[in-house]
Design a protein around this motif. Structure first.
Motif, mmCIF file in Angstrom:
data_model
loop_
_atom_site.group_PDB
_atom_site.id
_atom_site.type_symbol
_atom_site.label_atom_id
_atom_site.label_comp_id
_atom_site.label_asym_id
_atom_site.label_seq_id
_atom_site.Cartn_x
_atom_site.Cartn_y
_atom_site.Cartn_z
ATOM 1 N N ALA A 11 0.843 -1.202 -0.023
ATOM 2 C CA ALA A 11 0.040 0.155 -0.024
ATOM 3 C C ALA A 11 0.699 1.247 0.123
ATOM 4 O O ALA A 11 0.405 2.106 -0.729
ATOM 5 N N LEU A 12 2.020 1.489 0.826
ATOM 6 C CA LEU A 12 2.754 2.424 0.578
ATOM 7 C C LEU A 12 3.519 2.702 -0.561
ATOM 8 O O LEU A 12 3.632 3.886 -1.094
ATOM 9 N N LEU A 13 3.844 1.465 -1.282
ATOM 10 C CA LEU A 13 4.522 1.534 -2.537
ATOM 11 C C LEU A 13 3.418 2.257 -3.557
ATOM 12 O O LEU A 13 3.786 2.901 -4.468
ATOM 13 N N LEU A 14 2.319 1.742 -3.696
ATOM 14 C CA LEU A 14 1.353 2.079 -4.325
ATOM 15 C C LEU A 14 0.712 3.421 -4.462
ATOM 16 O O LEU A 14 0.664 4.172 -5.346
ATOM 17 N N GLU A 15 0.740 3.873 -2.990
ATOM 18 C CA GLU A 15 0.531 5.332 -2.930
ATOM 19 C C GLU A 15 1.277 6.388 -3.443
ATOM 20 O O GLU A 15 1.034 7.284 -4.101
ATOM 21 N N VAL A 16 2.691 6.010 -3.213
ATOM 22 C CA VAL A 16 3.794 7.049 -4.086
ATOM 23 C C VAL A 16 3.710 6.838 -5.663
ATOM 24 O O VAL A 16 4.198 7.838 -5.930
ATOM 25 N N ALA A 17 3.503 5.553 -5.863
ATOM 26 C CA ALA A 17 3.375 5.360 -7.393
ATOM 27 C C ALA A 17 2.268 6.142 -8.217
ATOM 28 O O ALA A 17 2.166 6.170 -9.330
ATOM 29 N N GLY A 18 0.981 6.531 -7.179
ATOM 30 C CA GLY A 18 -0.147 7.075 -7.687
ATOM 31 C C GLY A 18 0.230 8.422 -8.442
ATOM 32 O O GLY A 18 1.022 9.185 -7.729
ATOM 33 N N THR A 19 -0.180 8.608 -9.611
ATOM 34 C CA THR A 19 0.224 9.650 -10.559
ATOM 35 C C THR A 19 -0.931 10.325 -11.343
ATOM 36 O O THR A 19 -1.350 9.646 -12.114
ATOM 37 N N PRO A 20 -1.278 11.591 -11.341
ATOM 38 C CA PRO A 20 -0.555 12.811 -10.622
ATOM 39 C C PRO A 20 -1.192 12.985 -9.301
ATOM 40 O O PRO A 20 -2.545 12.486 -8.931
#
Length: 285
Positions: A11-20
């Motif tokens: 979840a932490l990885l997907l959160e920062v990968a969400g763009t924009p």
């Protein structure tokens, strides 16, 4: 099958990968001293603390260990608020990931949990507002130096969170049964199943930002700026700009980064929503 701790890390990885993700670090944007790779390293570093929560350790001890691991990268604070939401959620997932279970986990926290929460502030700089004069001995920025005052007053970790509302929406989640986090999970589940999870994450982030002014923005930049940012997000959401005018969302994101306006609390709630959706298998990766 992934464990709750692994889903929290994801979840932490997907959160920062969400763009924009306007105003936040994402795959296309770094801040001056805080970069995308710092968030990746922070997520991986937090794993041990998340595993402690998944194994049934006390919330405070698991959180302090997660923050210590997160801080073992060169960018400083990457996911402090996200971990404050994820640790009790992971702990609750040992039984049932539902609001009453998470509420019980929070209600069962102790003075020792609160002390570990304060010690976590020794690990990394976290931006918080000035406390009222009568609360100065309990200023979280004092870290472990404030533990004696905390123990004298007999405050549990939930007590500390209650005293942080209404100015901190991460704390607000603790006292409202993680209301927005569960709502974020439902929005992720209802989003276009054919869209990449990172795109759905960006859409949910924008919807959360439109719902409520971000409390980190309000603390750092003032309530007027926080309302302006929320209103701009609502306007983009109303005209479905992620689909019809993605350049407008990118412009909004670039503008917030340039101004140093960071809706970081919204990102924290997004991460919690991602975890709940992953645990419920409402999204697949």
């Amino acid at each position: 099958m992934r464990t709750p701790a692994r889903n929290a890390e994801l979840a932490l990885l997907l959160e920062v990968a969400g763009t924009p993700k306007p105003g936040n670090v994402d795959r296309h944007r770094d801040l001056e001293d805080l970069r995308f790779e710092h968030f990746l390293a922070g997520a991986v570093g937090a794993r041990e603390g998340l595993e402690l929560a998944g194994d049934g350790a006390a919330v405070g001890a698991a959180f302090e260990r997660a923050v210590a691991g997160m801080a073992e990268q060169g960018g400083g604070n990457t996911q402090f608020g996200s971990l404050l939401l994820l640790v009790p959620l992971v702990r609750a997932a040992r039984e049932e990931l539902a609001q009453p279970t998470v509420e019980a986990v929070c209600e069962d926290t102790t003075v020792a949990d609160a002390a570990d929460f304060y010690r976590a502030f020794d690990r990394v700089d976290v931006f918080v507002g000035d406390p009222p004069a009568d609360m100065e001995p309990l200023d979280v920025r004092r870290g472990s130096d404030a533990v004696p005052a905390l123990e004298d007053r007999g405050l549990t970790l939930l007590d500390v969170m209650e005293r942080s509302v209404p100015g901190d929406d991460v704390a607000r989640e603790w006292v409202t049964g993680f209301e927005r986090s569960f709502a974020a999970a439902e929005r992720l589940a209802d989003a276009d199943p054919d869209a990449p999870v990172t795109k759905r994450t960006a859409a949910v982030f924008l919807s959360l930002l439109a719902d409520r002014p971000d409390t980190l923005v309000a603390t750092r930049s003032g309530e007027a700026v926080a309302r302006e940012v929320s209103d701009r997000a609502a306007e983009l959401l109303e005209r479905d700009a992620l689909e019809t005018d993605p350049d407008a969302v990118e412009t909004f994101a670039d503008d917030l980064v340039a101004r140093g306006v960071n809706p970081g609390t919204t990102a924290d709630v997004t991460a919690a929503g991602l975890f709940i959706a992953l645990e419920r298998e409402a999204i697949a990766v």
